[in-house]
Each structure stands twice: as C-alpha cells, then as structure tokens.
Design a protein around this motif. Structure first.
Motif, short mmCIF file in Angstrom:
data_model
loop_
_atom_site.label_atom_id
_atom_site.label_comp_id
_atom_site.label_asym_id
_atom_site.label_seq_id
_atom_site.Cartn_x
_atom_site.Cartn_y
_atom_site.Cartn_z
N GLN A 21 -3.45 9.07 -0.81
CA GLN A 21 -3.92 9.57 0.73
C GLN A 21 -4.42 8.33 1.24
OE1 GLN A 21 -3.03 12.53 2.37
NE2 GLN A 21 -2.91 10.84 3.64
N ARG A 22 -5.31 7.70 0.38
CA ARG A 22 -6.11 6.39 1.08
C ARG A 22 -5.10 5.42 1.39
NH1 ARG A 22 -8.01 2.34 -1.40
NH2 ARG A 22 -7.95 3.44 -3.61
N THR A 26 0.68 -1.23 0.18
CA THR A 26 0.02 -0.12 -0.08
C THR A 26 0.76 1.11 0.08
OG1 THR A 26 -0.22 -0.15 2.50
CG2 THR A 26 -1.99 -1.04 1.23
N ASP A 29 -6.07 11.54 -4.11
CA ASP A 29 -6.93 10.78 -3.28
C ASP A 29 -6.79 9.53 -3.19
OD1 ASP A 29 -8.24 13.35 -2.84
OD2 ASP A 29 -9.91 13.07 -4.40
N ASN A 43 -2.62 6.09 4.41
CA ASN A 43 -3.29 6.00 5.52
C ASN A 43 -3.38 4.73 6.02
OD1 ASN A 43 -3.72 8.74 5.59
ND2 ASN A 43 -5.85 8.67 4.93
N GLU A 44 -3.83 3.61 5.13
CA GLU A 44 -3.76 2.14 5.42
C GLU A 44 -2.23 1.64 5.91
OE1 GLU A 44 -4.98 -2.16 3.45
OE2 GLU A 44 -5.39 -0.35 2.51
#
Length: 584
Positions: free
Chosen positions: A430-431, A413, A427, A434-435
């Motif tokens: 960022q997702r 990731t 976007d 964050n994971e």
C-alpha cells in the motif's frame, strides 16, 4: 462576450444566459422579429458562438443571417466563417460589412514586418511561444524580423492574443480561429507557405529533440506540459509531412514523442502516427527506422497489439545491432522481452533480459541496467518467485532514485508494490502504491494510474472489502478507456467479475464469458497469476449459479465488449448484496 459552456452536459438554461448567446438572440430578433431561442435551436446558436470565438462583430454578422437560415443551417455552413458572414445594411462602416473586411482593415494598418509575421504565424494550429515566433520570423536565410516588436504590433491591433505565462515563465500567444483563417489566406497569397511550413516543422523537430532528453530526467513534468501545449502544432506538422510523403521529417519528429503520447493518454493516436511515418521511411535511413520501430513497438504494447510490438522490436533490435549502438540494442531486447512475457513465452523473455543486462552492465549504462532489473523483477513476479522479484525490483528502484527519474520511480514503486502484495505484505504494498499513484497523478499518466487502481483493488479484495475493490476496478476501467487500452478495459471487467462471483454469480458469468470472447477475438492472453484467480472465481460463480450457469455463459459470450463494460460499471456502482443462493 463570455462564451457558452460546451459539451453534452451543458443545460439549456445555461446556454440561454451566456452573454454570447444573448447577443446573438438580440441581433437575430432585430433581423427577424419572430426569432426566439428554443430548446431546439439553442444548442446550434451556442455552437455558432463558439465557432466564432465569441467575437461580437462576428456574432452580430451571423445573427443577421437568420433572416434566411435557421441556426442549424447556419452552423453547417460555418466551416469557413469568413465566406459566410456579411451584411447588406448601410448603417455600418464599409470595413464592418463582413468579417473579412473587418480583419483586413486591421491587417492593412500593420507595418510590413508585422504583416509578414502575422501570415507566417498561421502555420501554428495552436498557441506558440516567443521561440516559435522567432523560428518563422526568418526563412530561407533572410534577415530576421524582430519578433518581439512585430508581436507587440499584432497584439495592439487585437490580431494576436496573449495567454497566462506557463510554469516555465513563458508567455503564450494565439490567434482566434477566424483571424487565423484570414492569415492562412494571406500566407497562401504571399508564396511563402512552403518555407514557412518547413521553418515550423524544423522548430518542432528541435523542440522534440530537447524534449526527448528532458523526458529522461527530473524535469520531465515540465517537458510533458510543454509538449501538451504544442500538441495541436505537432499534429498539424505531422499531417503536413505525411501528406507530402516526407518520411525523413516524419521519422525525425514522431519517434521522439512516444513517451509523451504514452504518459498523457495518446497511445492509440501516437501508434497511428508512427505506423504512417514508418511506411514512408527510407531503407537506408536505419537510425530513424530503428527509433521509429522502437517507439511504435512501445505504443503497440499499450493498445494490446503484441504481434505488432514483437515485429517492431525485432526490427529495432536488428537495426541498432547493425549500427553498433549497443545501448539502444539492449533497450530493444528488453522491450522485446516484455512482449514475450505478455504472450507467455517466459523462457524467451528470461534469455533476452539476461542478454540485455549483460550488455548494459558491460557498458556501465545505469539507465539500461535499472530498466532491465525492473523487467527481470516483473518476470520473476509473474513466475511466482516473490523473493527474487522483490530483490530485483528493490535494486531497480534504488538505481532510479539515484537517477532522479520520476517516471521510472513511479513504475518501480508500482511493480515492487505489486510484488509485495503477492508476497502477502499488504502494508508495504500500500505504501509503495500510494507513492506511485502520487507520482503518476503529477505526470498525468492515465494508463499507469489505471494499473495502480487495479493493484489497490487487489489489496481491498484480499482484505474482504469487495465493494471498495469493485470501485477501484471501475476507476481503472475509466482510466483505460480514454487511452485506448482495450486489454486494460477487458482486465478491469474481469476483476469486477471476480468481486461478483459469490454474490452476483449470473452477472459474474456474463462478464467472464464476454471478456473471454473479447480476448479470443483479439488474441490476448492472460498472465498466469491473474488466470489462476479468474479460473477459481469462474468456478465459484458457476457453482453458485447452478442451473442458471449454462444460460448465463451463453448470454455473456454473445455480449459486445461495450455491453460488458456497461454491465460492469452498473455493478460497480451498486452496493454488495448478500451471498446468492441459486436453485439447484
């Protein structure tokens, strides 16, 4: 009594009111009425109390020594408290005249099996669990001591203490250091020291074998925590086997721990252990040498020693190939490719990874295939092939999710998020970041938390939020430092310089020149994607600084890396100023 706080931030007032320090002060005043706690001696008194594990009798015996020794002098003599602490007062029982007498009195009350286990447990430098106690309860094929019953007796006599159960539900046991010192003496006098140490080492090797497998699955967090719990014991065992020149034992233990050392921020320490172990390896012991070289190469990457990493992976690849271990050979080729990528040998990296992928797919090795796809995706990303990178990394991530491996999911990731960032898809980036951050936080992997922080900083910088980007780059630096990643420290400073190029051009030039000098001194290259950004920011800062630029570059080149680090962290903590206008 409760121990005083430790560390340089402990305040004098906190130390004075700690129960252990207060007890020391009362007994010291009884021995020498003029004694007072002062800002000059309170830190030494606190250190003495901590060295004595907060034992009231030990503290009282130490305090009695202030009749002839200042607290600083007493602390310097505390390497062996049992030899230092005693009293000549006649108003106490004989068994309490010295700390050794007190412990010996409790020891003499033990049953024979309890005495045997007590001395053998001294081989543990840290805490232990029941399986550790059982490992030293029987040596040389003798009838095993009932470890549960013997531990109960030791706990009843306050010679062993218990700690809260681990998440796995296991109770931990330990000895206070002063008591362990007495137990070590008993073990040395018993003639059992060699077989007890061998049993201890065999226990840790078996544990490392299980951990090596456990670290490649969904239970890896529990195994990381277990190895963290045993780390002091592992250090003690490695020190002993290296001291006696036992390369076989060292290479049976150390290579199995590289993933733990990397994940928990001990890469530099682990690299040192492995380097020492490899010097003792026997040429005929190719399996252990291959595993040791591979592990050493992995940690060499983390500490920025690419020449060492390349050499170790070449050795590992050759030895695994000679042994006919196809899976391990492909894994070594993939690791070697990452070194080639980091030194700019893109074509060689591509060839090695294609070979590794063909091997892994040919033997239906899902893990090998997934890791090679990840590496190929990283290579495509650095080569500017965004669409290919995203496809490869997404395929790798899908495989790792099927394998349910948190560490590799986090790495996938992270890299897929980086590829989306370069493709302008903030976007999605960022997702995924964050994971990755959440997974690495659970694992406790500070090195990769630093890499995540760098990538999150890039997203903020692209959005024009230079202050937030700078703070994230500073977070990365704070993670890289304790794990010994000099290259990571340098890169973090470089990115902080990027955020300063337009508003604080002189500071930016200082940092760019200092990091360039640090890279030259260590023969560290910059990835092409990063180099383009650094070059553009350097040009912008040079233009903005105008006549001040040559002097700033000269001054920066003379800075140490530590000076540059301090300058960068200061800049990260300061709010952004308006765009600078230099005299021309």
């Amino acid at each position: 009594p409760e121990l005083p706080p430790s560390g340089t931030q402990a305040r004098v007032a906190d130390l004075e009111h700690a129960p252990a320090v207060a007890l020391f002060a009362r007994r010291a005043q009884a021995a020498r009425p003029s004694f007072r706690l002062t800002p000059d001696n309170v830190s030494a008194v606190a250190a003495v109390c901590r060295r004595l594990d907060g034992l009231p009798l030990a503290i009282e015996l130490a305090a009695a020594r202030v009749r002839v020794l200042a607290p600083d002098q007493l602390l310097r003599r505390m390497a062996r408290p049992l030899d230092v602490l005693g009293m000549t007062a006649v108003d106490v029982p004989a068994r309490q005249r010295t700390l050794r007498d007190t412990i010996a009195w409790s020891h003499d009350l033990l049953a024979p099996d309890e005495q045997t286990l007590f001395r053998r447990l001294s081989v543990f430098a840290g805490s232990w669990t029941l399986d550790g106690a059982e490992a030293v309860a029987a040596i040389d094929g003798e009838t095993a001591i009932d470890a549960i019953e013997a531990l109960a007796g030791l706990i009843d006599q306050s010679l062993v203490t218990t700690r809260p159960a681990t998440e796995a539900g296991e109770t931990c046991y330990s000895m206070l250091e002063t008591i362990r010192e007495f137990a070590v003496e008993q073990l040395a006098a018993s003639g059992e020291i060699v077989p007890a140490e061998r049993a201890f080492e065999s226990f840790l090797i078996r544990l490392a074998e299980r951990a090596e497998s456990g670290l490649r699955g969904p239970d890896q967090l529990q195994w990381l925590d277990r190895l963290e719990q045993e780390h002091d014991n592992i250090r003690a065992a490695l020190g002993r086997v290296l001291d006696r020149g036992d390369g076989r034992a060292a290479l049976s233990l150390a290579p199995r721990l590289w993933e733990f050392w990397r994940a928990r921020g001990y890469a530099a320490e682990g690299h040192t252990w492995l380097a020492q172990a490899l010097t003792l390896g026997q040429i005929s012991d190719t399996e252990r040498l291959a595993a040791g070289a591979f592990a050493a190469g992995k940690l060499a990457i983390d500490v920025g020693e690419y020449a060492t990493a390349e050499r170790q992976f070449q050795i590992s690849s050759r030895l695994w190939h000679e042994r006919g271990d196809t899976r391990a050979h492909a894994e070594a080729l993939g690791a070697l490719a990452i070194v080639k990528l980091n030194i700019g040998a893109i074509d060689e990296a591509q060839r090695l990874l294609e070979d590794a992928l063909e091997i892994s797919r040919g033997i239906e090795d899902a893990r090998g295939t997934a890791s090679t796809l990840l590496n190929l995706g990283m290579l495509a990303r650095e080569d500017g092939q965004s669409d290919r990178a995203i496809a490869l990394l997404a395929e790798s991530l899908s495989l790792w999710r099927q394998l349910d491996d948190p560490k590799w999911i986090a790495l996938s990731t992270l890299n897929l998020g980086s590829a989306y960032h370069l493709a302008g898809r903030g976007d999605a980036a960022q997702r995924l970041l964050n994971e990755s951050e959440e997974l690495y936080s659970h694992i406790g992997d500070r090195y990769h938390l630093a890499v995540v922080a760098l990538n999150r900083g890039h997203l903020e910088r692209d959005a024009g939020k230079r202050d937030r980007a700078r703070r994230l780059y500073a977070d990365a630096l704070r993670h890289f430092e304790p794990v010994g990643s000099i290259e990571g420290v340098i890169e973090s400073i470089e990115w902080i310089a990027v955020t300063l190029a337009n508003t604080e051009p002189v500071d930016a030039l200082h940092l760019f020149a200092a990091t360039a000098a640090a890279r030259r001194a260590r023969n560290l290259m910059t990835l092409e994607t990063d180099a383009r950004v650094f070059a553009a920011s350097l040009a912008a800062a040079t233009d903005a600084a105008a006549l001040h630029a040559p002097q700033a570059l000269h001054a920066g080149a003379a800075m140490t890396l530590e000076d540059a680090r301090e300058r960068a962290m200061a800049a990260a903590s300061s709010p952004e100023r308006p765009r600078a206008r230099a005299d021309r």
